[in-house]
Every structure is written in C-alpha cells, then in structure tokens.
Design an enzyme around this catalytic site. Sequence first.
Site, mmCIF file in Angstrom:
data_model
loop_
_atom_site.group_PDB
_atom_site.id
_atom_site.type_symbol
_atom_site.label_atom_id
_atom_site.label_comp_id
_atom_site.label_asym_id
_atom_site.label_seq_id
_atom_site.Cartn_x
_atom_site.Cartn_y
_atom_site.Cartn_z
ATOM 1 N N GLU A 77 -0.603 -8.616 5.444
ATOM 2 C CA GLU A 77 -0.225 -8.706 6.748
ATOM 3 C C GLU A 77 -1.568 -8.508 7.519
ATOM 4 O OE1 GLU A 77 0.196 -5.949 4.873
ATOM 5 O OE2 GLU A 77 -0.325 -4.104 6.122
ATOM 6 N N CYS A 111 0.824 -1.078 0.150
ATOM 7 C CA CYS A 111 0.011 0.019 0.169
ATOM 8 C C CYS A 111 0.910 1.202 0.015
ATOM 9 C CB CYS A 111 -0.975 0.084 1.340
ATOM 10 S SG CYS A 111 -2.415 0.895 0.897
ATOM 11 N N HIS A 113 -3.124 -5.287 1.825
ATOM 12 C CA HIS A 113 -2.419 -5.421 3.024
ATOM 13 C C HIS A 113 -2.237 -7.004 3.273
ATOM 14 C CE1 HIS A 113 -2.085 -1.400 4.522
ATOM 15 N NE2 HIS A 113 -2.992 -1.149 3.731
#
Length: 190
Positions: free
Chosen positions: A173, A79, A171
């Site tokens: 993560e 991002c 994202h």
Amino acid sequence: MASVGILAIQGDFEAHSKAVLALGHTPRPIKTANDLSTADALVLPGGESSTMLKLLLDEGLFEPLREACTSGRPVLGTCAGAILLARAVTGPAQESLNVLDMEIERNGYGRQRDSFVTSVMPGTLGGPEMEAVFIRAPLIRNTGPEVDVLVEHEGHPILVRQGPVWAATFHPEMSSDTRVLAAVLDSLLE
Ligand code: GLN
C-alpha cells in the site's frame, strides 16, 4: 465494486484505504465486530502487532476477526497484519489468529537493515519488477504444505497465500504498484 474492510484500530490503515479507492473499490474501517459483517474482503494493515493484538483482545474483536478470516473471504495482512495472521510468532512469541500456516519472526531483518526499499521479481503476479517497502519487517521462517509462496526476496517468502488468506511482509500500500491488492481482490471472482 467490493466493500473492503480495513482493520482500523492502529497502524497504516489510511494508506490501505487510498489503495482500495485507487482500484475503484470501497474501503470500510473496521473498529468493532459489527463492522465485519458487511465486508466482502478484509485487510489487516501494518503497524505494531503487539499493540494491535492487545486492542483486539481488550475490545473483544480477536475472536470475531478470527472467524471472519476463516469465512472464505479474501484477506490480506501486511507486515504487522501478516504477523497477526500467522500460526506461530517468534521474536518474541505472541498470540496470533492462526489462520495462515506459517511461522514468522517479528523484526526478523535485524536492526542494521530494519527498513529498506528494494525491487523484487513479482513471481506469479506477473509483469515487471515490483517495488517492495520493508519497515521493521517480519521474516517468514517456514510455511506449511498448503501455503503457496508467490514472491521471495533473498530466499525468504515475502508474499504468501493459503487459499483466500494472503500475507505480505512488505507494504504494497506504500507503492503506487497495485498488483498485490488487485490480485487479492481478483480472488473474489475465483
Ligand atoms: N515490527 C512490527 C511488529 O512487530 C511490524 C512493522 C510493520 O508493520 N511495519 O509488529
């Protein structure tokens, strides 16, 4: 076990630390140029790219980080991190590290659907559909000839790779699915 340096000046670096730990590697926060030397791989997290850029420039970390991103070590930008890696940034324009040949538009999904979660086909990562979390995500407008588009959503690249440098507009993560980070760290063995 790899030492994974995570840029920790702003943004969601803690979520990346947890993902690195979940894969059995060692996360190391990067706050100064000295921290860069011991990292086998690097992660540039999401957050606010204009703020990160200002801090990088103010703290003399911009140029050392650019050099580290061209050192051949695996790099993942997510991002805002992807925005920092790009060759060119629009919406509005801002300086970038220029280590991945793509033009990227900040907040390119617009206001109405600026944040959403969807399922995407994982392309060359393999396996079943993958959750992709988009938060005020940028849109990759074009990529150069040396860039491999690994995953797309609605006709736009969302995971790309140019040699050791990887960028995701979403994202990884924030999902329990570790395929993206695992693929990046597997490239240590290439
Ligand atoms: N919109 C942010 C930017 O332009 C990126 C958002 C994110 O990293 N989740 O920098």
